[in-house]
Design a protein around this motif. Sequence first.
Motif, PDB file in Angstrom:
ATOM      1  N   GLU A 157       7.233   1.154   3.002  1.00 19.80           N
ATOM      2  CA  GLU A 157       5.919   1.788   2.884  1.00 19.80           C
ATOM      3  C   GLU A 157       5.679   2.162   1.421  1.00 19.80           C
ATOM      4  OE1 GLU A 157       3.760   2.251   5.291  1.00 19.80           O
ATOM      5  OE2 GLU A 157       4.876   2.252   7.177  1.00 19.80           O
TER       6      GLU A 157
ATOM      7  N   HIS B  75       6.550  -6.357   4.747  1.00 24.75           N
ATOM      8  CA  HIS B  75       6.736  -5.471   5.902  1.00 24.75           C
ATOM      9  C   HIS B  75       5.423  -5.273   6.662  1.00 24.75           C
ATOM     10  CE1 HIS B  75      10.692  -4.353   4.254  1.00 24.75           C
ATOM     11  NE2 HIS B  75      10.942  -3.871   5.460  1.00 24.75           N
ATOM     12  N   SER B  76       4.341  -5.114   5.927  1.00 24.35           N
ATOM     13  CA  SER B  76       3.042  -4.915   6.561  1.00 24.35           C
ATOM     14  C   SER B  76       2.639  -6.125   7.395  1.00 24.35           C
ATOM     15  CB  SER B  76       1.983  -4.632   5.485  1.00 24.35           C
ATOM     16  OG  SER B  76       0.702  -4.508   6.055  1.00 24.35           O
TER      17      SER B  76
ATOM     18  N   ALA C 134       4.945  -6.306  10.544  1.00 21.33           N
ATOM     19  CA  ALA C 134       4.587  -5.241  11.486  1.00 21.33           C
ATOM     20  C   ALA C 134       3.271  -5.538  12.191  1.00 21.33           C
ATOM     21  CB  ALA C 134       4.496  -3.899  10.752  1.00 21.33           C
ATOM     22  N   SER C 135       2.284  -5.981  11.435  1.00 22.08           N
ATOM     23  CA  SER C 135       0.978  -6.292  12.026  1.00 22.08           C
ATOM     24  C   SER C 135       1.071  -7.464  12.987  1.00 22.08           C
ATOM     25  CB  SER C 135      -0.035  -6.601  10.919  1.00 22.08           C
ATOM     26  OG  SER C 135      -0.239  -5.468  10.098  1.00 22.08           O
TER      27      SER C 135
ATOM     28  N   ASN D 241       4.886   0.415   9.024  1.00 28.50           N
ATOM     29  CA  ASN D 241       5.412  -0.895   8.664  1.00 28.50           C
ATOM     30  C   ASN D 241       6.821  -1.128   9.205  1.00 28.50           C
ATOM     31  OD1 ASN D 241       3.120  -1.500   7.221  1.00 28.50           O
ATOM     32  ND2 ASN D 241       4.034  -1.173   5.205  1.00 28.50           N
TER      33      ASN D 241
END
Length: 384
Positions: free
Chosen positions: A171, A271-272, A275-276, A299
């Motif tokens: 993050e 990571h984003s 995660a999404s 994330n």
Amino acid sequence: MDKLLLHVGPTTIKEDILIAGLENNVGFTSKEFVDAFSYSLKGLRYVMGVSKNYQPFITPGGGTSAMESVTSLLKNGDKVLVVSNGVFGDRWEQIFKRYPVKVKVLRPSPGSYVTPEEVEEEVQKDNYKMVTLTHVETSTGVREPIKDIARRIRDKVELIVVDGVSSVGAEEVKAEEWGIDVYLTASQKALGAPAGLSLLVLSPKALEVLNSEESIAGYYLNLRNWLPVMRSTEEGKAMYFSTPPVHVIMQLAEAFRLIEKEGIENRIKRHSIVASAIRTGIEALGLEIVAKRPESYSNTVTGVVLKVVEPSKVLSETINEGVEFAPGVHPAFKYFRIGHMGWVTPNDAIVAISVIERTLKRLGEPIRFGEGVKAVQEYLSSAR
């Protein structure tokens, strides 16, 4: 069969990092160790977004010992406000209740988060020495808006402390710019190193407080005892307080080398995306996510609520399929958790949703079978 570890920590560790810990005949005064330790202290500043004005600490332990070492900054009778969004936010209260300080806890409804307005309102009611926040609550996957809260309360409390155990390395963290006094984490989560280390950075204000002889901290977790070791080691000179976990620190140094090579902004973006993609797949299956508000999605952790099937049964079935997820720990939900942090890739998102789809269909959970993987593929095909 090789296993994909999508737990909430420890996480998958790259082979180069594991190999860095295999070097034999390395003492804590050895040049190779001191160099690795010094590099790691600088790497910690990098991921925390701080300058040399902040003092990094790397000590034996984990996230909980990092949290308890914060008592180094408190004295008898101090008032502490704990902002908790779940099980690990509550751990602050459990720690502080062992010490002679006064604790107040703010909690939201399960799956939500304490708003910046609520925190600001509370700190105006009393003279709090410290406010503790949890950036990402590991039990729920809920992300707290740290930057906004810090902006609102910076001039109203002496010390702002953030638990970044499940956020640092995945993050956005800009501890100095946001005015955070203590940001802490552990080695085994988004940093992608083996477990065994507590990591913190302290602001100049926190360092001033640390110099007080009135601290309620004990001996081993008293950061004042570790401070000379950190300063000396960063300058390339070994110093002893207690034997450090030599090989774990050498592995951490390699993790920081790889993080720097990737670039922290690229790492956060990766990571984003992962995660999404995972949440897109979960929602396409018709499943509910523990975090109730999309702006609080993290994330690093996603909790998946089940209607029919027992989570323990899902976990035992998915591990037989080669993927290890994490059990739920919050009593308000019937759920399991997906950890997507460290060295995760978009391909891991496809594997995760594929295994979850097949397992839930086989166990009788009502889902829209086939829609999860399709949604992940569509998301990833357009993600940048």
